[in-house]
Scaffold this motif. Structure first.
Motif, PDB file in Angstrom:
ATOM      1  N   TYR A 142       0.811  -1.078  -0.005  1.00 40.40           N
ATOM      2  CA  TYR A 142      -0.067  -0.031   0.114  1.00 40.40           C
ATOM      3  C   TYR A 142       0.845   1.293   0.006  1.00 40.40           C
ATOM      4  CZ  TYR A 142       1.343  -0.696   4.867  1.00 40.40           C
ATOM      5  OH  TYR A 142       2.016  -1.296   6.018  1.00 40.40           O
ATOM      6  N   VAL A 143       0.320   2.438  -0.173  1.00 40.92           N
ATOM      7  CA  VAL A 143       1.020   3.630  -0.051  1.00 40.92           C
ATOM      8  C   VAL A 143       1.799   3.803   1.282  1.00 40.92           C
ATOM      9  CG1 VAL A 143       0.642   6.263  -0.346  1.00 40.92           C
ATOM     10  CG2 VAL A 143      -0.806   4.867  -1.629  1.00 40.92           C
ATOM     11  N   THR A 144       2.916   4.043   1.210  1.00 41.96           N
ATOM     12  CA  THR A 144       3.968   4.258   2.504  1.00 41.96           C
ATOM     13  C   THR A 144       4.406   2.905   3.054  1.00 41.96           C
ATOM     14  OG1 THR A 144       2.282   4.546   4.231  1.00 41.96           O
ATOM     15  CG2 THR A 144       3.170   6.539   3.086  1.00 41.96           C
TER      16      THR A 144
ATOM     17  N   PHE B 182       3.939  10.359   6.233  1.00 42.01           N
ATOM     18  CA  PHE B 182       2.654   9.723   5.935  1.00 42.01           C
ATOM     19  C   PHE B 182       1.658  10.670   5.184  1.00 42.01           C
ATOM     20  CE2 PHE B 182       4.212   7.163   9.600  1.00 42.01           C
ATOM     21  CZ  PHE B 182       4.111   6.166   8.973  1.00 42.01           C
ATOM     22  N   LYS B 183       1.827  12.100   5.926  1.00 41.71           N
ATOM     23  CA  LYS B 183       0.752  12.905   5.219  1.00 41.71           C
ATOM     24  C   LYS B 183       1.578  13.416   3.790  1.00 41.71           C
ATOM     25  CE  LYS B 183      -0.672  14.412   9.790  1.00 41.71           C
ATOM     26  NZ  LYS B 183      -0.893  15.587  10.745  1.00 41.71           N
TER      27      LYS B 183
ATOM     28  N   TYR C  19       0.504  10.485   1.462  1.00 39.61           N
ATOM     29  CA  TYR C  19      -0.815  10.372   1.018  1.00 39.61           C
ATOM     30  C   TYR C  19      -1.397  11.729   0.429  1.00 39.61           C
ATOM     31  CZ  TYR C  19      -1.412   5.812   3.175  1.00 39.61           C
ATOM     32  OH  TYR C  19      -1.613   4.479   3.235  1.00 39.61           O
TER      33      TYR C  19
ATOM     34  N   LEU D 159      -3.138  -0.945  -5.771  1.00 37.89           N
ATOM     35  CA  LEU D 159      -2.614  -1.381  -4.406  1.00 37.89           C
ATOM     36  C   LEU D 159      -2.581  -2.939  -4.485  1.00 37.89           C
ATOM     37  CD1 LEU D 159      -3.495   1.493  -2.218  1.00 37.89           C
ATOM     38  CD2 LEU D 159      -1.678   1.212  -3.692  1.00 37.89           C
ATOM     39  N   PHE D 160      -1.894  -3.372  -3.503  1.00 36.99           N
ATOM     40  CA  PHE D 160      -1.714  -5.047  -3.317  1.00 36.99           C
ATOM     41  C   PHE D 160      -1.856  -5.706  -4.629  1.00 36.99           C
ATOM     42  CE2 PHE D 160      -3.754  -3.050   0.393  1.00 36.99           C
ATOM     43  CZ  PHE D 160      -2.806  -3.258   1.559  1.00 36.99           C
TER      44      PHE D 160
ATOM     45  N   LEU E 160      -9.040   3.370   1.711  1.00 40.63           N
ATOM     46  CA  LEU E 160      -8.187   2.377   2.421  1.00 40.63           C
ATOM     47  C   LEU E 160      -9.079   0.844   2.459  1.00 40.63           C
ATOM     48  CD1 LEU E 160      -6.900   4.689   5.260  1.00 40.63           C
ATOM     49  CD2 LEU E 160      -6.101   4.403   3.064  1.00 40.63           C
ATOM     50  N   THR E 161      -8.383  -0.057   2.588  1.00 39.81           N
ATOM     51  CA  THR E 161      -8.854  -1.286   2.695  1.00 39.81           C
ATOM     52  C   THR E 161      -8.309  -2.269   4.137  1.00 39.81           C
ATOM     53  OG1 THR E 161      -7.387  -2.256   1.180  1.00 39.81           O
ATOM     54  CG2 THR E 161      -9.399  -1.519   0.434  1.00 39.81           C
ATOM     55  N   THR E 162      -7.180  -1.614   4.651  1.00 38.83           N
ATOM     56  CA  THR E 162      -6.394  -2.515   5.538  1.00 38.83           C
ATOM     57  C   THR E 162      -6.268  -1.633   6.932  1.00 38.83           C
ATOM     58  OG1 THR E 162      -4.362  -1.967   4.624  1.00 38.83           O
ATOM     59  CG2 THR E 162      -5.241  -3.951   3.788  1.00 38.83           C
TER      60      THR E 162
ATOM     61  N   ASP F 176      -3.218  -1.793   8.537  1.00 35.25           N
ATOM     62  CA  ASP F 176      -1.895  -1.261   8.162  1.00 35.25           C
ATOM     63  C   ASP F 176      -1.885   0.339   7.618  1.00 35.25           C
ATOM     64  OD1 ASP F 176       0.472  -2.570   9.034  1.00 35.25           O
ATOM     65  OD2 ASP F 176      -0.293  -4.229   7.534  1.00 35.25           O
ATOM     66  N   GLU F 177      -2.676   0.459   6.597  1.00 32.27           N
ATOM     67  CA  GLU F 177      -3.149   1.613   6.003  1.00 32.27           C
ATOM     68  C   GLU F 177      -3.610   2.739   6.981  1.00 32.27           C
ATOM     69  OE1 GLU F 177      -4.254   1.267   1.504  1.00 32.27           O
ATOM     70  OE2 GLU F 177      -4.926  -0.472   2.908  1.00 32.27           O
TER      71      GLU F 177
ATOM     72  N   ARG G 138      -1.057   3.880   9.661  1.00 23.89           N
ATOM     73  CA  ARG G 138      -0.360   4.937   8.800  1.00 23.89           C
ATOM     74  C   ARG G 138      -1.111   6.338   8.494  1.00 23.89           C
ATOM     75  NH1 ARG G 138       1.468   0.107   8.671  1.00 23.89           N
ATOM     76  NH2 ARG G 138       3.786  -0.068   8.767  1.00 23.89           N
ATOM     77  N   VAL G 139      -2.210   6.383   8.059  1.00 27.37           N
ATOM     78  CA  VAL G 139      -2.964   7.474   7.942  1.00 27.37           C
ATOM     79  C   VAL G 139      -3.266   8.245   9.305  1.00 27.37           C
ATOM     80  CG1 VAL G 139      -5.042   8.539   6.893  1.00 27.37           C
ATOM     81  CG2 VAL G 139      -3.641   6.952   5.532  1.00 27.37           C
TER      82      VAL G 139
END
Ligand code: FAD
Lengths: 382, 98
Positions: free
Chosen positions: A37-39, A152-153, A156, A171-172, B27-29, B31-32, B35-36
């Motif tokens: 995923y992102v980051t 992160f900021k 994203y 993603l994934f 987002l789907t997880t 983990d994300e 982080r956010v």
């Protein structure tokens, strides 16, 4: 699947996400692929330090341009990124270091960086909690316009802005292979099928070498684990990032008050090891307490590791590889890919869309290794 | 539906924050989300907040809570917060942890 893309980007770290933004802003069709995923990579594991004090001119110029972008980024992307210019204080412990810093500061000042030498007394004034005598500091190089942002900021924010401009994020979705036909890229083969593309950007961080190999391109990059930790929040006392090349250590205080810091083990072997070691926890804790004795009873709350993607001269590889048309590298950033991210992504977008570049990138070409013309970046916590 | 209910005390995150982040970033997880929104990065390591967040994430993405929970973020060492002064006594040891 869909129509042929203008650009397929491999990796959704700072480099890939920002590249997607600058490409989409130019009206190009872009898809970013990340196996997580992102980051998920180094970007989400770094403390977001932004420094312009480098030993090579092209890195100083690059980071100065990046800081210009960071200064307006929150407004440009319409999101908070916690960008803060509290400076970087680079401690010198030996006369050899002092001489080296003086040479570098002369070069940096000639490029317009407001860097200067601090005497031990001035360091104490700036950060009274720092045990200047205890650590044996004889002075420091100080640049007030360095700082940090929240990785992160920032990432994203780039990804969201890119999406709003039409970029797709898969993603994934691991990329299995960069497909080459007749000496040019034709797309990427992924777990979700084949995506045709005119250009492929390899911004897979420490995995870039593997991605390049699938296109028959050999990169000299190697992955190295770097460990880091965070403490519980404490009252704000530390404005600058403090680093020492002598001790291979850095630390800063976050917006929320946590101390974030790391130590680079000079004996770390190359590899994809991401485990957290007691050796690091012990070593870094001793170093941090020696720098700031007042932190002794502050508690560590998290410890983790990330990978540096390291080239033989510790400088990044940016640009097209001569043997495969349309295959663009943006990797090999060691410990400075976050700070270099925005400007590098913009340069890659300019390169792909055929615009004049904001800065020359010849110094970051892969050809330098083949010609044996490398100028090592010495100012790294390696 | 979304509300002011606090999900994560360490980082002061509400149910509404979670819903907004899931929708805005797709987002789907967990983990994300971690982080956010920094859920689970505080001293508690997410013992309660991640479970609550998983329920919201499941609802928002039309999956079961157990499916969302099956991809649970790694717990980072130390399991219990450790004073720097004590950590400083540690020697050697190259592996371990997550
Ligand atoms: C402990 C530590 C401290 C650091 N400190 C700083 C700092 O203070 N300042 C600074 O500027 N830099 C710092 N760095 C370096 C910085 O984090 C990196 O240079 C930067 O984040 C690299 O960004 P990236 O987008 O190139 O790669 P990454 O963020 O690593 O992203 C690469 C992405 O590629 C994806 N990927 C891998 N293989 C595939 C595949 N086959 N298919 C699809 N996707 C794939 C991964 O999942 C990952 O998301 C630090 C790094 C570490 C580890």
């Amino acid at each position: 699947m869909t129509e042929r893309l203008d650009v397929a980007v491999v990796g959704a770290g700072i480099i890939g996400s920002a590249t997607a933004y600058y490409l989409a802003a130019r009206g190009l069709s872009v898809a970013v692929f990340d196996r997580e995923y992102v980051t998920a990579g180094a970007t989400g594991r770094c403390p977001g330090g932004i420094r312009q004090q480098w030993s090579t001119e092209d890195n100083v110029r690059l980071m100065m341009k990046s800081v210009e972008i960071y200064e307006g980024l929150s407004e440009e992307l319409g999101a908070e990124i916690d960008f803060h210019q509290g400076g970087y204080l680079i401690v010198a412990k030996t006369e050899e270091e002092r001489r080296r810093f003086e040479d570098q500061m002369r070069m940096q000042r000639s490029l317009g960086l407001p860097v200067r030498w601090l005497e031990p007394g001035e360091i104490k004034e700036m950060v009274p909690q720092l045990d200047v005598e205890g650590i044996g500091a004889i002075g420091a190089a100080w640049n007030p316009t360095d700082g940090y942002a929240n990785p992160f900021k920032v990432t994203y924010a780039f990804a969201s802005a890119a999406r709003r401009l039409g970029a797709e994020f898969h993603l994934f979705t691991p990329v299995r292979r960069v497909v080459v036909e007749g000496g040019s890229v034709s797309g990427v083969e992924t777990d979700k099928g084949f995506f045709g593309a005119e250009f492929v950007v390899n911004s897979a961080g420490a995995w870039s070498r593997e991605i390049a190999e699938t296109a028959g391109v050999s990169l000299p990059n190697r992955p190295y684990r770097h460990e880091i930790l965070a403490t519980e929040p404490v009252r704000r006392f530390l404005e600058p990032m403090v680093i020492s090349f002598h001790d291979n250590v850095y630390f800063r205080q976050s917006h929320a008050g946590a101390i974030l810091g790391g130590w680079g083990d000079p004996n770390e072997p190359p590899g994809y090891n991401l485990s957290s070691s007691p050796k690091f926890l012990g070593r870094f804790s001793r170093l941090l307490i020696s720098y700031v004795p007042g932190l002794r009873s502050v508690r560590v709350v998290r410890q983790w590791a990330g990978l540096y993607d390291v080239t033989p001269d510790a400088k990044q590889i940016v640009g097209e590889v001569p043997e495969v048309a349309g295959f663009i590298q943006a990797n090999g950033f060691s410990g400075h890919g976050f700070m270099a991210g925005p400007i590098t992504a913009k340069l890659v977008a300019q390169l792909i869309s055929g615009e004049p570049l904001d800065l020359p990138i010849e110094g970051f070409s892969i050809e330098r290794f083949r010609r044996g013309e490398t100028g090592r970046e010495a100012s790294v916590v390696g | 539906m979304s509300s002011e209910i606090t999900i994560c005390r360490c980082e002061d995150v509400t149910e509404e924050d979670v819903v907004r982040a899931v929708r805005e970033y797709g987002l789907t997880t967990l983990d994300e989300l971690k982080r956010v929104l920094r859920i689970g990065m505080g001293p508690c390591q997410g013992r309660t907040c991640l479970r609550l967040a998983a329920r919201i994430l499941a609802r928002e993405t039309g999956r079961s809570t157990s499916e969302v929970m099956s991809l649970y973020p790694r717990v980072r060492p130390p399991i219990i917060p450790l004073e720097l002064g004590l950590a400083a006594l540690l020697e050697g040891g190259d592996g371990g942890g997550d």
